[in-house]
Design an enzyme around this catalytic site. Structure first.
Site, mmCIF file in Angstrom:
data_model
loop_
_atom_site.group_PDB
_atom_site.id
_atom_site.type_symbol
_atom_site.label_atom_id
_atom_site.label_comp_id
_atom_site.label_asym_id
_atom_site.label_seq_id
_atom_site.Cartn_x
_atom_site.Cartn_y
_atom_site.Cartn_z
ATOM 1 N N ARG A 193 0.835 -1.242 0.047
ATOM 2 C CA ARG A 193 -0.007 -0.184 0.075
ATOM 3 C C ARG A 193 0.876 1.312 -0.082
ATOM 4 N NH1 ARG A 193 -4.253 0.470 4.397
ATOM 5 N NH2 ARG A 193 -5.029 1.760 2.880
ATOM 6 N N CYS A 249 -1.448 6.484 8.790
ATOM 7 C CA CYS A 249 -1.595 5.171 8.028
ATOM 8 C C CYS A 249 -2.699 5.632 7.063
ATOM 9 C CB CYS A 249 -2.245 4.069 9.162
ATOM 10 S SG CYS A 249 -3.603 4.891 10.138
#
Length: 293
Positions: A193, A249
């Site tokens: 990611r 995040c």
């Protein structure tokens, strides 16, 4: 005392009146699953807090997928559950501690230090044959007065400035504005990611320019417990301890275990970018200027 407690530690103190156990189980994409699991069985005496309904505020144009709850609203919810300023809170989940860590961080943000995370979570507790129940406790309301600690947060404008200055310094290391004084941006998501690959939660893949990647799950052992302070210090060895660390995040949830792990490793100045990647990509200026990597 460490920010985490063992199953045996909690078992020995299970019914102490000054303690509140909080079940934080929540499954992304299945918003009712956590509460359903709690109602089916939980640690005796535990109350339930929902990631979306209690530990976040409604989504807006900016702020990410899980914006921070209003401090007064969260304080009222805690008060209703019988949690006061003198309470000791032990949080658990079944998601490697990410939701419990969100509550851990939020309570500290509200000025409350007596909050801990149960190592291993609910499944590990049950696997050890420790008691579980479906009985929901009746709680006497208390009073929780928040004492917000704004220094624990980093906002969008500051993160954008750090990102731009980091890239500028990397392009010209001899410049007077040396990056040695800048905060370090830490991306807590999985490496794929971070690299913009296999993005399934946000509409745009990539990372904040200048950020380095430390996957939050790498701070834990196979059983879901956090690694030791020495192991975590080795894990984060590439980060300078004399600089400020800003952690993010996807939406500000899985960054919280990384905040805990960094502090356990001895880092003294760690802040959270609560909106995280989902907030960053909500600003068109990043897309226009190509500020995605």
């Amino acid at each position: 005392m460490d920010a985490t407690v063992s199953k045996r530690w909690l078992l020995a103190r299970l019914y102490e009146p000054e303690q509140t156990i909080v079940d934080c189980r929540f499954t992304l994409g299945q918003p009712e699953a956590g509460r359903d699991s709690y109602e089916e069985e939980h640690i005796p005496g535990a109350v339930y807090l929902d990631l979306k309904l209690d530990l976040s505020s409604p989504e807006r144009e900016h702020g990410g997928r899980h914006p921070l709850p209003d401090p007064e609203v969260l304080a009222a919810r805690l008060s209703k559950l019988g949690i006061g300023n003198d309470s000791r809170i032990v949080a658990y989940d079944d998601e490697n501690g990410m939701n419990a860590a969100r509550l851990w961080w939020l309570l500290r943000y509200l000025g409350h230090e007596q909050v801990f995370i149960l190592e291993g979570g609910f499944s590990a507790w049950k696997a050890e044959k420790y008691p579980v129940t479906d009985h929901q406790p009746v709680r006497v309301p208390s009073t929780f007065v928040p004492n917000v600690q704004p220094q624990m947060l980093a906002g969008y404008e500051e993160v954008r400035s750090v990102s731009q200055r980091t890239l500028k310094d990397e392009a010209n290391p001899s410049a007077a504005n040396s990056s040695s004084a800048l905060p370090v941006l830490v991306d807590s998501r999985s490496n794929d990611r971070y690299l913009g690959q296999n993005e399934t939660l946000d509409p745009v893949g990539g990372h904040i320019p200048g950020a380095v990647n430390f996957f939050w799950k790498d701070t834990q052992n196979a059983d879901g417990s956090f690694k030791s302070a020495d192991e975590l210090a080795e894990h984060f060895a590439g980060l300078p301890k004399d600089r400020e660390i800003i952690v993010y995040c996807g939406s500000g949830v899985t960054a919280c275990p990384n905040v805990l792990a960094l502090e356990k490793a001895g880092f003294k100045n760690v802040r959270l970018y609560a909106g995280s990647w989902s907030d960053w990509i909500s600003y068109e200026e990043n897309h226009r200027n190509g500020d995605l990597q």
